[in-house]
Motif scaffolding. Structure first.
Motif, PDB file in Angstrom:
ATOM      1  N   ARG A  20      28.075  48.668  49.288  1.00  9.08           N
ATOM      2  CA  ARG A  20      27.667  48.441  47.878  1.00  9.08           C
ATOM      3  C   ARG A  20      28.896  48.105  46.978  1.00  9.08           C
ATOM      4  N   ALA A  21      28.979  47.025  46.171  1.00  6.01           N
ATOM      5  CA  ALA A  21      30.010  46.642  45.515  1.00  6.01           C
ATOM      6  C   ALA A  21      29.582  45.928  44.260  1.00  6.01           C
ATOM      7  N   ASN A  22      30.263  45.664  43.355  1.00  6.86           N
ATOM      8  CA  ASN A  22      30.136  44.940  42.010  1.00  6.86           C
ATOM      9  C   ASN A  22      30.457  43.706  41.834  1.00  6.86           C
ATOM     10  N   HIS A  23      30.332  42.762  42.848  1.00  2.00           N
ATOM     11  CA  HIS A  23      30.680  41.265  42.527  1.00  2.00           C
ATOM     12  C   HIS A  23      29.481  40.680  42.207  1.00  2.00           C
ATOM     13  N   GLY A  24      29.853  39.483  41.334  1.00  2.00           N
ATOM     14  CA  GLY A  24      28.873  38.584  40.758  1.00  2.00           C
ATOM     15  C   GLY A  24      29.298  38.001  39.482  1.00  2.00           C
ATOM     16  N   VAL A  25      28.807  37.105  39.326  1.00  2.00           N
ATOM     17  CA  VAL A  25      29.077  36.328  37.809  1.00  2.00           C
ATOM     18  C   VAL A  25      28.135  36.878  36.658  1.00  2.00           C
ATOM     19  N   PHE A  26      27.274  37.571  36.908  1.00  2.00           N
ATOM     20  CA  PHE A  26      26.611  38.285  35.716  1.00  2.00           C
ATOM     21  C   PHE A  26      26.870  39.653  35.405  1.00  2.00           C
ATOM     22  N   PHE A  28      25.024  42.227  34.659  1.00  2.00           N
ATOM     23  CA  PHE A  28      24.330  43.549  35.251  1.00  2.00           C
ATOM     24  C   PHE A  28      24.863  43.296  36.805  1.00  2.00           C
ATOM     25  N   GLU A  29      25.279  42.417  37.466  1.00  2.00           N
ATOM     26  CA  GLU A  29      25.585  42.682  38.820  1.00  2.00           C
ATOM     27  C   GLU A  29      26.820  43.475  38.808  1.00  2.00           C
ATOM     28  N   ARG A  30      27.684  43.307  37.800  1.00  2.00           N
ATOM     29  CA  ARG A  30      28.940  43.993  37.928  1.00  2.00           C
ATOM     30  C   ARG A  30      28.610  45.463  37.435  1.00  2.00           C
ATOM     31  N   ALA A  31      27.682  45.731  36.472  1.00  2.00           N
ATOM     32  CA  ALA A  31      27.463  46.894  35.981  1.00  2.00           C
ATOM     33  C   ALA A  31      26.630  47.745  37.057  1.00  2.00           C
ATOM     34  N   ASP A  32      25.676  47.214  37.747  1.00  2.00           N
ATOM     35  CA  ASP A  32      24.742  47.844  38.419  1.00  2.00           C
ATOM     36  C   ASP A  32      25.080  47.896  39.913  1.00  2.00           C
ATOM     37  N   GLY A  33      25.991  46.935  40.320  1.00  2.00           N
ATOM     38  CA  GLY A  33      26.336  46.739  41.573  1.00  2.00           C
ATOM     39  C   GLY A  33      25.081  46.387  42.702  1.00  2.00           C
ATOM     40  N   GLN A  34      25.296  45.863  43.752  1.00  2.00           N
ATOM     41  CA  GLN A  34      24.333  45.437  44.982  1.00  2.00           C
ATOM     42  C   GLN A  34      24.817  45.755  46.204  1.00  2.00           C
ATOM     43  N   ASP A  35      24.079  45.417  47.185  1.00  2.00           N
ATOM     44  CA  ASP A  35      24.398  45.539  48.627  1.00  2.00           C
ATOM     45  C   ASP A  35      24.937  44.276  48.975  1.00  2.00           C
ATOM     46  N   PHE A  36      25.982  44.335  49.721  1.00  2.00           N
ATOM     47  CA  PHE A  36      26.298  43.130  50.507  1.00  2.00           C
ATOM     48  C   PHE A  36      26.390  43.323  52.136  1.00  2.00           C
ATOM     49  N   VAL A  37      26.187  42.249  52.851  1.00  2.00           N
ATOM     50  CA  VAL A  37      26.152  42.624  54.354  1.00  2.00           C
ATOM     51  C   VAL A  37      27.310  41.533  54.982  1.00  2.00           C
ATOM     52  N   VAL A  38      28.097  42.132  55.720  1.00  2.00           N
ATOM     53  CA  VAL A  38      29.422  41.562  56.232  1.00  2.00           C
ATOM     54  C   VAL A  38      29.009  41.323  57.673  1.00  2.00           C
ATOM     55  N   ASP A  39      29.451  40.202  58.238  1.00  2.00           N
ATOM     56  CA  ASP A  39      29.526  39.974  59.818  1.00  2.00           C
ATOM     57  C   ASP A  39      30.939  39.397  59.912  1.00  2.00           C
ATOM     58  N   VAL A  40      31.549  39.967  60.924  1.00  2.00           N
ATOM     59  CA  VAL A  40      32.888  39.627  61.310  1.00  2.00           C
ATOM     60  C   VAL A  40      33.051  39.328  62.683  1.00  2.00           C
ATOM     61  N   THR A  41      33.636  38.054  62.963  1.00  2.00           N
ATOM     62  CA  THR A  41      34.127  37.956  64.566  1.00  2.00           C
ATOM     63  C   THR A  41      35.340  37.576  64.569  1.00  2.00           C
ATOM     64  N   ALA A  42      36.231  38.489  65.248  1.00  2.00           N
ATOM     65  CA  ALA A  42      37.691  38.253  65.215  1.00  2.00           C
ATOM     66  C   ALA A  42      37.988  37.943  66.494  1.00  2.00           C
ATOM     67  N   TRP A  43      38.793  36.689  66.774  1.00  2.00           N
ATOM     68  CA  TRP A  43      38.869  36.222  68.104  1.00  2.00           C
ATOM     69  C   TRP A  43      40.495  36.617  68.490  1.00  2.00           C
ATOM     70  N   LEU A  44      40.473  36.832  69.528  1.00  2.00           N
ATOM     71  CA  LEU A  44      41.926  37.577  70.181  1.00  2.00           C
ATOM     72  C   LEU A  44      41.703  37.409  71.654  1.00  2.00           C
ATOM     73  N   ASP A  45      42.811  37.783  72.573  1.00  2.00           N
ATOM     74  CA  ASP A  45      42.761  37.993  73.706  1.00  2.00           C
ATOM     75  C   ASP A  45      42.692  39.293  74.114  1.00  2.00           C
ATOM     76  N   LEU A  46      41.623  39.725  74.894  1.00  2.00           N
ATOM     77  CA  LEU A  46      41.299  41.098  75.087  1.00  2.00           C
ATOM     78  C   LEU A  46      41.833  41.301  76.499  1.00  2.00           C
ATOM     79  N   SER A  47      42.274  40.218  77.282  1.00  2.00           N
ATOM     80  CA  SER A  47      42.509  40.703  78.516  1.00  2.00           C
ATOM     81  C   SER A  47      43.528  41.678  78.907  1.00  2.00           C
ATOM     82  N   VAL A  48      44.534  41.853  78.041  1.00  2.00           N
ATOM     83  CA  VAL A  48      45.867  42.670  78.165  1.00  2.00           C
ATOM     84  C   VAL A  48      45.038  44.225  78.111  1.00  2.00           C
ATOM     85  N   ALA A  49      44.222  44.246  77.212  1.00  2.00           N
ATOM     86  CA  ALA A  49      43.767  45.701  76.683  1.00  2.00           C
ATOM     87  C   ALA A  49      42.824  46.060  77.997  1.00  2.00           C
ATOM     88  N   ALA A  50      41.986  45.011  78.315  1.00  2.00           N
ATOM     89  CA  ALA A  50      40.860  45.466  79.363  1.00  2.00           C
ATOM     90  C   ALA A  50      41.596  45.801  80.658  1.00  2.00           C
TER      91      ALA A  50
END
Length: 127
Positions: A20-26, A28-50
């Motif tokens: 829930r955050a208050n981003h937007g041009v208008f 009412f978006e800043r005052a009321d806020g709204q939901d945002f949904v975020v997807d992240v893919t981080a690429w890295l070498d996982l072999s050492v950890a594994a």
């Protein structure tokens, strides 16, 4: 990652982080806020950890999720493009991460026609 290197095939994926955050041009978006949904893919070498079963050789996805949420919650901005850049910088601050893809969805965007989703997607690397 140099231009001759390809993206690592290993990744950590966070899907559907709700914030829930208050981003937007208008106002009412800043005052009321709204939901945002975020997807992240981080690429890295996982072999050492594994191979060593070593959390210190990877990125703790629970902590990363909290950092992404905090990045989205802070400092309201007009554009979800700016939010996506902020999230990418947060993820790339983790040294093992070579590249990141970030999608920021704005399911309550003020659009006058029916829609299923509005999102921006960016890909950034440690160039």
């Amino acid at each position: 990652m140099s231009s001759t290197q390809s993206r690592p095939t290993d990744s950590i994926v966070l899907t559907g982080l709700r914030v829930r955050a208050n981003h937007g041009v208008f106002d009412f978006e800043r005052a009321d806020g709204q939901d945002f949904v975020v997807d992240v893919t981080a690429w890295l070498d996982l072999s050492v950890a594994a191979k060593g079963d070593d959390l210190g050789a990877t990125v703790h996805y629970g902590e990363l999720a909290e950092e992404v949420v905090a990045a989205v919650e802070r400092d309201p901005v007009d554009l979800i493009e700016t939010v996506a850049e902020r999230v990418a910088a947060t993820v790339l601050a983790h040294e093992p991460v070579d590249a990141v893809e970030v999608t920021v969805h704005k399911p309550q965007a003020p659009i006058t026609v029916p829609f299923a989703d509005v999102a921006v997607r960016i890909v950034r690397s440690r160039a």
